[in-house]
Design an enzyme around this catalytic site. Structure first.
Site, PDB file in Angstrom:
ATOM      1  N   ASP A   3     -10.780   3.190   3.513  1.00 34.11           N
ATOM      2  CA  ASP A   3     -11.109   1.757   3.455  1.00 34.11           C
ATOM      3  C   ASP A   3     -12.625   1.549   3.331  1.00 34.11           C
ATOM      4  O   ASP A   3     -13.079   0.462   2.964  1.00 34.11           O
ATOM      5  CB  ASP A   3     -10.667   1.070   4.765  1.00 34.11           C
ATOM      6  CG  ASP A   3      -9.466   0.166   4.574  1.00 34.11           C
ATOM      7  OD1 ASP A   3      -9.235  -0.306   3.448  1.00 34.11           O
ATOM      8  OD2 ASP A   3      -8.762  -0.086   5.579  1.00 34.11           O
ATOM      9  N   GLN A  62      -4.648  -1.347   9.420  1.00 36.55           N
ATOM     10  CA  GLN A  62      -4.648  -2.695   8.836  1.00 36.55           C
ATOM     11  C   GLN A  62      -5.292  -3.692   9.802  1.00 36.55           C
ATOM     12  O   GLN A  62      -4.991  -3.700  11.004  1.00 36.55           O
ATOM     13  CB  GLN A  62      -3.197  -3.104   8.513  1.00 36.55           C
ATOM     14  CG  GLN A  62      -3.063  -4.392   7.733  1.00 36.55           C
ATOM     15  CD  GLN A  62      -3.662  -4.334   6.330  1.00 36.55           C
ATOM     16  OE1 GLN A  62      -3.721  -3.286   5.697  1.00 36.55           O
ATOM     17  NE2 GLN A  62      -4.101  -5.476   5.837  1.00 36.55           N
ATOM     18  N   LYS A  70       0.842  -1.205   0.000  1.00 32.07           N
ATOM     19  CA  LYS A  70       0.000   0.000   0.000  1.00 32.07           C
ATOM     20  C   LYS A  70       0.877   1.255   0.000  1.00 32.07           C
ATOM     21  O   LYS A  70       0.638   2.189  -0.760  1.00 32.07           O
ATOM     22  CB  LYS A  70      -0.937  -0.011   1.221  1.00 32.07           C
ATOM     23  CG  LYS A  70      -2.063  -1.033   1.073  1.00 32.07           C
ATOM     24  CD  LYS A  70      -2.874  -1.264   2.344  1.00 32.07           C
ATOM     25  CE  LYS A  70      -3.877  -2.387   2.099  1.00 32.07           C
ATOM     26  NZ  LYS A  70      -4.730  -2.714   3.237  1.00 32.07           N
TER      27      LYS A  70
END
Ligand code: GUN
Length: 288
Positions: free
Chosen positions: A120, A97, A53
């Site tokens: 997200d 995460q 990422k």
């Protein structure tokens, strides 16, 4: 006949090239899109995702910051960091995460992130907005699947779509996006009776269950579009043991399906691409 390959690497490269151009344009206006990634603990798969990422941001010309915490971190430290990042106008996206270590309450952490920086798309308010068809950040994997279907000219409106898996990250938002695009959607999961009866009806079959090569050719409707969200290792004792594979048995399904995503090189690259797209969109909104 062999199915058409829906190539996530190629689509991802196209979309990232467009994103990189848009990043240059917004930078010329004095705004550099910035994603912050928070990793707690030492899950090796998470470490790889986070590295990819951060690297994806940098390649697209965006700024990225990474904060790593040991597995035994007090959740308050992470919540304080999120509060600081929420208040920082130079930060456009914040991602924690998952999974988090057991002392964390996942919902509390996800909802500490500002809705406007939740690239997200996991915050309950973004989930609610998505379900009502309002402007929202869409979760990256299902968003990437929709892009793959569109690029592959797969008709979603009116199609029978079957999603296997009901996670918050993939299955549920996937079902929502397909519904909004006009599909008739069935969500199957571990409690589903006669899974094959459902999968054989699917014009579009999305598989996100985390079981290597679970869907075989006899479970698929001829001509269907099969999207494999799985990322597993081939179990010991089978040919190519230890190599990457999906939830779909590519070898048997490709002879039945009309279109199929490979693993690797299908959905995977699209996930990070859509994260970059959401971060850019957040920066563009902030600059409006
Ligand atoms: N863990 C597995 N997939 C994801 C994802 O898309 N986002 C985050 N934050 N964690 C994950």
């Amino acid at each position: 006949m062999s199915a058409r390959i829906l190539d996530g690497n190629a689509l991802s490269a196209d979309v990232r090239a467009q994103l990189a151009e848009s990043v240059q344009q917004i930078k010329a206006r004095g705004v550099t899109p910035c994603l912050v990634v928070i990793l707690v603990g030492d899950n090796p798969a998470s470490a790889v995702y986070v590295r990819n990422k951060v690297a994806g941001c940098e390649k697209a010309g965006m700024r990225s910051l990474r904060f790593d915490y040991p597995a035994d971190t007090d959740p308050k430290l992470v919540l304080d960091k999120i509060a600081e990042l929420n208040a920082d106008d130079t930060v456009h996206g914040i991602l924690v995460q998952l999974p988090l270590p057991p002392q964390f309450e996942e919902k509390e952490v996800l909802e500490a992130i500002s809705v406007d920086k939740d690239v997200d798309g996991f915050h309950a308010e973004n989930v609610g907005r998505l379900s009502q068809g309002q402007r929202a950040f869409f979760p990256c994997t299902p968003h990437g699947v929709m892009k793959l279907l569109a690029a592959g000219d797969i008709d979603v409106s009116g199609a029978d779509a079957v999603v296997i898996g009901r996670s918050n990250i993939v299955g549920k938002p996937m079902a929502m996006l397909l519904t909004q695009a006009g599909a008739t959607v069935t969500v199957c999961h571990s409690k589903t009776r006669d899974l094959t009866a459902h999968t054989r009806r699917a014009d579009i079959l999305i598989v996100a269950i985390g079981r290597p090569m679970f869907i075989t050719g006899d479970m698929v409707k001829p001509g269907a579009a099969v999207i494999d969200v799985g990322m597993n290792r081939i179990p010991a004792g089978l040919p190519n043991e230890g190599k990457l594979c999906g939830d779909v048995d590519f070898a048997s399904v490709k002879d039945v399906a009309g279109a199929i995503t490979p693993v690797p090189g299908g959905v995977g690259p699209m996930t990070i691409t859509m994260l970059l797209a959401n971060t850019l969109e957040s920066a563009q909104r902030a600059a409006e």
